[in-house]
Scaffold this motif. Structure first.
Motif, PDB file in Angstrom:
ATOM      1  N   GLN A   5       0.813  -1.220  -0.012  1.00 49.90           N
ATOM      2  CA  GLN A   5      -0.119  -0.045   0.002  1.00 49.90           C
ATOM      3  C   GLN A   5       0.743   1.193  -0.080  1.00 49.90           C
ATOM      4  OE1 GLN A   5      -2.951  -0.816   3.058  1.00 49.90           O
ATOM      5  NE2 GLN A   5      -2.868   1.497   3.401  1.00 49.90           N
ATOM      6  N   PHE A   6       2.098   1.401   0.706  1.00 51.40           N
ATOM      7  CA  PHE A   6       2.872   2.497   0.968  1.00 51.40           C
ATOM      8  C   PHE A   6       3.937   2.472  -0.219  1.00 51.40           C
ATOM      9  CE2 PHE A   6       0.649   2.627   5.211  1.00 51.40           C
ATOM     10  CZ  PHE A   6       0.774   4.155   5.174  1.00 51.40           C
ATOM     11  N   GLU A   7       4.084   1.378  -1.015  1.00 53.78           N
ATOM     12  CA  GLU A   7       5.098   1.413  -1.953  1.00 53.78           C
ATOM     13  C   GLU A   7       4.671   2.337  -2.920  1.00 53.78           C
ATOM     14  OE1 GLU A   7       6.448  -2.415  -2.808  1.00 53.78           O
ATOM     15  OE2 GLU A   7       5.530  -2.483  -4.898  1.00 53.78           O
ATOM     16  N   ARG A   8       3.389   2.423  -3.078  1.00 46.92           N
ATOM     17  CA  ARG A   8       3.183   3.554  -4.553  1.00 46.92           C
ATOM     18  C   ARG A   8       3.554   4.895  -3.816  1.00 46.92           C
ATOM     19  NH1 ARG A   8      -1.824   0.428  -4.922  1.00 46.92           N
ATOM     20  NH2 ARG A   8      -2.461   1.445  -2.874  1.00 46.92           N
ATOM     21  N   LEU A   9       3.537   5.282  -2.670  1.00 48.15           N
ATOM     22  CA  LEU A   9       4.120   6.560  -2.135  1.00 48.15           C
ATOM     23  C   LEU A   9       5.421   6.602  -2.191  1.00 48.15           C
ATOM     24  CD1 LEU A   9       1.338   6.621   0.678  1.00 48.15           C
ATOM     25  CD2 LEU A   9       1.399   8.018  -1.672  1.00 48.15           C
ATOM     26  N   ALA A  10       6.133   5.585  -1.917  1.00 49.50           N
ATOM     27  CA  ALA A  10       7.673   5.375  -1.668  1.00 49.50           C
ATOM     28  C   ALA A  10       8.159   5.420  -3.287  1.00 49.50           C
ATOM     29  CB  ALA A  10       7.933   4.083  -1.114  1.00 49.50           C
ATOM     30  N   GLY A  11       7.556   5.034  -4.212  1.00 52.83           N
ATOM     31  CA  GLY A  11       8.112   5.170  -5.499  1.00 52.83           C
ATOM     32  C   GLY A  11       8.877   4.046  -6.055  1.00 52.83           C
ATOM     33  N   HIS A  12       9.182   3.138  -4.894  1.00 54.16           N
ATOM     34  CA  HIS A  12      10.005   1.872  -5.520  1.00 54.16           C
ATOM     35  C   HIS A  12       9.613   0.886  -4.477  1.00 54.16           C
ATOM     36  CE1 HIS A  12      12.464   3.585  -2.196  1.00 54.16           C
ATOM     37  NE2 HIS A  12      11.878   2.617  -1.687  1.00 54.16           N
ATOM     38  N   PRO A  13      10.038  -0.602  -4.912  1.00 57.13           N
ATOM     39  CA  PRO A  13       9.512  -1.767  -3.845  1.00 57.13           C
ATOM     40  C   PRO A  13       9.935  -1.542  -2.562  1.00 57.13           C
ATOM     41  CG  PRO A  13      10.420  -2.544  -6.024  1.00 57.13           C
ATOM     42  CD  PRO A  13      10.738  -0.708  -6.037  1.00 57.13           C
ATOM     43  N   LEU A  14       9.141  -2.019  -1.685  1.00 55.89           N
ATOM     44  CA  LEU A  14       9.413  -1.968  -0.206  1.00 55.89           C
ATOM     45  C   LEU A  14       9.287  -3.711  -0.040  1.00 55.89           C
ATOM     46  CD1 LEU A  14       7.085   0.619   1.189  1.00 55.89           C
ATOM     47  CD2 LEU A  14       9.409   0.849   0.725  1.00 55.89           C
ATOM     48  N   TYR A  15      10.604  -4.177   0.295  1.00 57.82           N
ATOM     49  CA  TYR A  15      10.778  -5.269   0.739  1.00 57.82           C
ATOM     50  C   TYR A  15      10.692  -5.916   2.109  1.00 57.82           C
ATOM     51  CZ  TYR A  15      12.853  -5.560  -4.060  1.00 57.82           C
ATOM     52  OH  TYR A  15      13.093  -5.312  -5.342  1.00 57.82           O
ATOM     53  N   LEU A  16      10.064  -7.112   2.085  1.00 62.38           N
ATOM     54  CA  LEU A  16       9.843  -7.883   3.478  1.00 62.38           C
ATOM     55  C   LEU A  16      11.082  -8.846   3.796  1.00 62.38           C
ATOM     56  CD1 LEU A  16       8.694  -8.657   6.167  1.00 62.38           C
ATOM     57  CD2 LEU A  16       7.181 -10.352   4.668  1.00 62.38           C
ATOM     58  N   LEU A  17      12.257  -8.566   4.501  1.00 62.75           N
ATOM     59  CA  LEU A  17      13.408  -9.422   4.516  1.00 62.75           C
ATOM     60  C   LEU A  17      13.202 -10.262   5.667  1.00 62.75           C
ATOM     61  CD1 LEU A  17      16.346 -10.424   4.227  1.00 62.75           C
ATOM     62  CD2 LEU A  17      16.986  -8.254   5.564  1.00 62.75           C
ATOM     63  N   GLU A  18      12.811 -11.688   5.454  1.00 63.50           N
ATOM     64  CA  GLU A  18      12.301 -12.714   6.318  1.00 63.50           C
ATOM     65  C   GLU A  18      13.509 -13.390   6.827  1.00 63.50           C
ATOM     66  OE1 GLU A  18       9.300 -15.641   5.276  1.00 63.50           O
ATOM     67  OE2 GLU A  18       8.976 -15.720   7.395  1.00 63.50           O
TER      68      GLU A  18
END
Lengths: 424, 424
Positions: free
Chosen positions: A212-225
């Motif tokens: 949802q927030f990556e549209r605002l970030a302008g790039h992928p937001l990763y989950l590092l598990e």
């Protein structure tokens, strides 16, 4: 400008918070350490490794190959077997999406190296990474070294507090800092330090919020598990990884290891990476060491292929279940009722929380009293990021049942209990 | 500003120049590769390693310890044995200066990891590092990845051209760039790619020049000596390391490895560092992997302690001497006299230089003709830094006698010779 011979990274890189603890333990051989994150000594697969290495080297097909260089991404059979194993753990069919494939996998020197390289590949100084509050202190050190700001997200008994995650993301948006956010780091199984396991629903929820927030970030937001402790489950249901919760197949970076579930002296880890991160990390690995030791990789390949890995793991799980039970029993008997703790379902750690008036930090009366009684714990404070949005909690302790013998677990908890009773 | 998910480092990090060569070799199993830097397959210590691991794991004193975590800096006995070995090689008395001591040593995943960490510890983007022209291409990749400018220093038959080194230093001074200079990188023994060995006098001379210019730089200028091939000597006098040429004890960073002289599948390397660099590198190592595999370290410790390392090394040296002799003989017989080359005194490489009108680069007619004849070499061009002060020479080739069988060395050189005769 002062001219420097050391790099900015060097000047940022701090002494690891745990090294004085280790030095303290080394300096006093009578000390019982419930601080070390080492694994159980008695159940190390000595006989198994002897046999595996013997078979491996005595076969003309595998012997010389094991002693020769391999490739940067790692042995193809080990990558294949690891991918199959993850499919099995995540209960996906053999013909499942590309995300569980050997082509997305890189073998590393423990999963620690993968955490380092992913951070190098994604983060510039000044970037932001979200971490559980508290989190794995070595990862916090990596972030600090790279000049990356860690922001803590509160935890509940089943993992991240999603409402707080949203609040933190919203806060970054308001401050115009979302473009600097790179990833959310989760130690999702029997977390180091709290022992908490993140539920599958929370992984889904976190991914949804990031998306949802990556549209605002302008790039992928990763989950590092970081699934370092995943295999060390001794109670409860198995929880699927975030890979299974990522409908895009492109946002989860998964790291795992064979060090803890097989032998910490062998140090073979791995990562499954989305395509966009895979290539940069392979190149970085090429510069780090152009591939991990083939001998260790072949050892694990053979252990997995012939079932020894699986049978040893069963032994190990029983062993940790037993040690956790002993720690639980003694915590119950020896710790004042005002101290709260929960029993983990796997991993190596208990995380008792003291009443707020009682501090547990390195300079606290409790810590000093414990030292005087020859017992060492990790002050909870060391597991919190430098996050200006909250003071670091200072009333928790990480207790490990990994390395200590059963006898030392009893005595150590008894001593700590006495110190607590004295001060409460 | 475009928002990025990848770091600046990622975006700078290029595909290694050699990877398409490796892909070419893999895609064509009939190809004879004289390109790979792999070691000799037939002399890998398979039997020795089998026995060592057996003894190691069967001893209750060392077995479990070998499979447990160690420390970040590495096993104390291995550091001690390595320090002693270096003292012996450098012909210094046992009670020699602190510089050869275990306290200055860190064990790494091959010496490659040490090269990486030293660069992280010393260099910021925009800094300058001096390299031999040509140099080891993986190190050039590390510099590029970190945004560090490589400046080439010409070579003579006994190492660096000191007059050119002075000229380059003077040029940096004139441009006000000396404050950004961090180190001089030398592959001092049987260099990759040229096979050249730097004389002790040139090491002294280089250190003297660095010392002279460091007053103007305002900070220490280090000599990073990469001695990866030092043990693979099969002819000529042994040359002492730069450690013995550094009167200050504080300016030489020395990296060595057990991978090439013992087993490349084991990947144990080490570095000896001045005090000022030691602490930052240990901290960085803590973040990379908090210590190399204990099993591999114990394997090398035992190999060194019981003499197997030394006896295997003698076998290996004879083997490489033999393979170098075969390559020399066939170069002599098959290559046109217009092609110049010298016989190395150790290591794995010959470095023929073609007449200037004949190009050797990846797009050259020669390279294509060689491919058509099923033989692969490393185009010399790939071993030169991006240095705007000179065009990259394009008429050399790196030929390795490391991995190829004796038969393939003959056939490979014969094919290359034919291609050269065709084009000359």
């Amino acid at each position: 400008m002062k001219s420097h011979s050391l790099s900015t990274l060097s000047r940022r890189t701090k002494e690891p918070p745990i090294s004085w603890l280790m030095a303290t333990a080394l300096a006093n051989p009578n000390l019982i350490s419930l601080a070390a994150g080492f694994t159980d000594q008695a159940s190390l697969p000595v006989k198994e490794t002897t046999d595996l290495v013997h078979e491996l080297l005595c076969s003309p097909k595998t012997g010389p190959a094991a002693l020769q260089y391999g490739t940067t991404i790692g042995d193809p059979v080990l990558r294949e077997l690891t991918a199959s194993r993850l499919k099995h753990l995540d209960e996906v069919p053999a013909a499942s999406p590309a995300v569980w494939s050997a082509e997305r996998m890189i073998i590393t020197n423990g999963s620690q190296q993968m955490l380092y390289m992913v951070t190098e590949a994604l983060c510039d100084p000044g970037d932001v990474v979200l971490v559980e509050d508290p989190s794995y202190f070595v990862y916090l050190g990596i972030l600090q070294s790279h000049g990356v700001h860690a922001r803590g997200v509160r935890m509940e008994q089943d993992g991240l507090d999603l409402a707080h995650l949203e609040q933190v993301l919203e806060g970054l948006r308001r401050k115009g800092r979302l473009a600097r956010l790179k990833l959310l780091y989760l130690v999702s199984y029997y977390q180091n330090p709290t022992g908490i396991t993140t539920s599958f629903e929370k992984k889904q929820g976190a991914l949804k919020l990031l998306r949802q927030f990556e549209r605002l970030a302008g790039h992928p937001l990763y989950l590092l598990e970081d699934a370092a402790y995943r295999e060390l489950r001794f109670r409860g249901e198995h929880v699927k990884s975030a890979l299974a919760a990522d409908p895009s197949d492109e946002r989860v970076i998964y790291t795992g290891t064979y060090s803890k579930p097989f032998a910490t002296g062998a140090r073979v880890g791995f990562g499954l990476l989305p395509k966009a991160v895979y290539t940069p990390v392979v190149r970085i690995k090429g510069n780090h060491d152009f591939g991990s030791s083939n001998l260790l990789q072949q050892l694990l390949t053979r252990a997995l292929a012939c079932g020894i890995y699986e049978s040893h793991l069963a032994v190990l799980r029983n062993r940790y279940a037993q040690k956790a039970k002993i720690m639980r029993k003694h915590l119950h008997q020896q710790f004042p009722p005002a101290v709260e703790w929960r029993e983990p379902q796997g991993g190596l750690y208990f995380w008792p929380r003291l009443p707020h008036r009682l501090k547990s930090g390195p300079h606290s009366r409790l810590f000093q009293e414990a030292l005087k009684k020859n017992v060492l714990y990790v002050p909870g404070q060391l597991c919190y990021a430098e996050d200006p949005s909250r003071p670091k909690p200072n009333n928790e302790m990480r207790l490990s049942f990994g390395a200590a013998s059963e006898r030392n677990i009893c005595t150590g908890i008894e001593r700590l209990g006495k110190a607590l009773h004295q001060l409460l």
